[in-house]
Design an enzyme around this catalytic site. Structure first.
Site, short mmCIF file in Angstrom:
data_model
loop_
_atom_site.label_atom_id
_atom_site.label_comp_id
_atom_site.label_asym_id
_atom_site.label_seq_id
_atom_site.Cartn_x
_atom_site.Cartn_y
_atom_site.Cartn_z
N ASP A 29 77.73 88.81 105.00
CA ASP A 29 78.18 89.08 103.41
C ASP A 29 79.02 87.78 103.13
O ASP A 29 79.85 87.37 103.80
CB ASP A 29 78.97 90.37 103.02
CG ASP A 29 78.96 90.73 101.84
OD1 ASP A 29 78.21 91.56 101.33
OD2 ASP A 29 79.54 89.98 100.94
N ILE A 30 78.74 87.35 102.18
CA ILE A 30 79.15 85.95 101.51
C ILE A 30 80.78 86.31 100.95
O ILE A 30 81.52 85.24 101.08
CB ILE A 30 78.26 85.34 100.45
CG1 ILE A 30 78.70 83.67 100.64
CG2 ILE A 30 78.60 85.79 98.98
CD1 ILE A 30 77.46 82.98 99.46
N ASN A 85 74.64 100.77 98.21
CA ASN A 85 74.85 101.08 97.00
C ASN A 85 73.35 101.14 96.29
O ASN A 85 72.52 100.34 96.62
CB ASN A 85 75.49 100.10 96.32
CG ASN A 85 76.99 99.83 97.00
OD1 ASN A 85 77.80 100.95 97.15
ND2 ASN A 85 77.28 98.76 97.11
N GLY A 91 76.83 100.76 91.86
CA GLY A 91 77.45 99.58 92.48
C GLY A 91 76.64 98.65 93.14
O GLY A 91 77.07 97.71 93.51
N GLN A 92 75.17 98.90 92.82
CA GLN A 92 74.38 97.81 93.52
C GLN A 92 74.21 96.72 92.58
O GLN A 92 73.79 96.75 91.39
CB GLN A 92 72.91 98.58 93.59
CG GLN A 92 71.89 97.39 94.33
CD GLN A 92 70.46 98.14 94.35
OE1 GLN A 92 70.19 99.31 93.93
NE2 GLN A 92 69.54 97.36 95.28
N HIS A 98 69.58 96.99 100.47
CA HIS A 98 70.10 96.51 101.60
C HIS A 98 71.42 97.43 102.09
O HIS A 98 71.80 98.31 101.28
CB HIS A 98 70.94 95.15 101.28
CG HIS A 98 71.81 95.17 99.99
ND1 HIS A 98 71.07 95.08 98.95
CD2 HIS A 98 73.24 95.29 99.82
CE1 HIS A 98 72.29 95.08 97.87
NE2 HIS A 98 73.28 95.23 98.71
N HIS A 100 74.96 97.80 104.00
CA HIS A 100 76.31 97.11 104.11
C HIS A 100 76.89 97.88 105.56
O HIS A 100 76.75 98.92 105.76
CB HIS A 100 77.25 97.38 103.20
CG HIS A 100 77.22 96.80 102.00
ND1 HIS A 100 77.94 95.61 101.51
CD2 HIS A 100 76.42 97.21 100.84
CE1 HIS A 100 77.43 95.49 100.30
NE2 HIS A 100 76.58 96.35 99.88
P1 AMP Z 1 75.65 95.37 96.65
O1 AMP Z 1 76.55 95.44 95.50
O2 AMP Z 1 75.50 96.35 97.41
O3 AMP Z 1 74.39 94.95 95.80
O4 AMP Z 1 76.12 94.24 97.33
C1 AMP Z 1 75.88 92.94 97.54
C2 AMP Z 1 76.36 92.07 98.43
O5 AMP Z 1 75.78 90.85 98.70
C3 AMP Z 1 77.85 91.83 97.90
O6 AMP Z 1 78.66 92.24 98.98
C4 AMP Z 1 77.89 90.12 97.99
O7 AMP Z 1 79.07 89.60 98.57
C5 AMP Z 1 76.71 89.86 98.86
N1 AMP Z 1 76.01 88.65 98.64
C6 AMP Z 1 75.70 88.16 97.27
N2 AMP Z 1 75.13 86.91 97.57
C7 AMP Z 1 75.02 86.83 98.86
C8 AMP Z 1 74.52 85.61 99.70
N3 AMP Z 1 73.98 84.55 99.04
N4 AMP Z 1 74.67 85.76 100.90
C9 AMP Z 1 75.37 86.69 101.76
N5 AMP Z 1 75.81 87.67 100.95
C10 AMP Z 1 75.59 87.69 99.51
#
Ligand code: AMP
Ligand code: ZN
Length: 112
Positions: A29-30, A85, A91-92, A98, A100
């Site tokens: 995760d970024i 999420n 919270g998505q 995906h 976590h």
């Molecule tokens: P969600 O809130 O469940 O949709 O989670 C999306 C997740 O994707 C968040 O924790 C972000 O930090 C992560 N994210 C967004 N863009 C990227 C990216 N380019 N590379 C890796 N993680 C990312």
């Protein structure tokens, strides 16, 4: 335009990919919210968990198994969480299914 996780799957956007097989990619995760924070992502695009059905439910099982295996390979199997999420109110933010994987709280900090 394709979604950003589809772009990561296609290697059109960079990511720290730790695992890949025919159905899934796993990358960091970024914006990590735990010492270990990975995203387990099906290669096929599903908008959310709501998109799975009887024919595609097996991808959910693969995601759980990948979480377990990644936890073992990173040595955090003694304690971790998995989270999906679903939907904006849930919270998505990224509309590509995906999971976590969060853990590593017991790890000693790395000294530099
Ligand atoms: P969600 O809130 O469940 O949709 O989670 C999306 C997740 O994707 C968040 O924790 C972000 O930090 C992560 N994210 C967004 N863009 C990227 C990216 N380019 N590379 C890796 N993680 C990312
Ligand atoms: Zn996608």
């Amino acid at each position: 335009m394709t979604c950003i996780f589809c772009q990561i799957v296609a290697r059109e956007l960079p990511a720290e990919i730790l695992f890949e097989d025919s159905e899934l990619v796993v990358f960091k995760d970024i914006n990590p919210e735990a010492p270990v924070h990975l995203l387990i992502v099906p290669k096929r695009h599903f908008d959310s968990l709501n998109s799975l059905d009887e024919l595609t439910a097996q991808i959910g099982a693969r995601m759980f198994l990948a979480a377990k295996k990644m936890a073992e390979s990173l040595g955090i199997e003694s304690g971790y969480k998995v989270l999906i999420n679903c939907g904006r109110e849930g919270g998505q933010v990224i509309r590509h299914l995906h999971m976590h994987l969060l853990g590593g709280w017991g790890r000693k900090p790395v000294r530099r």
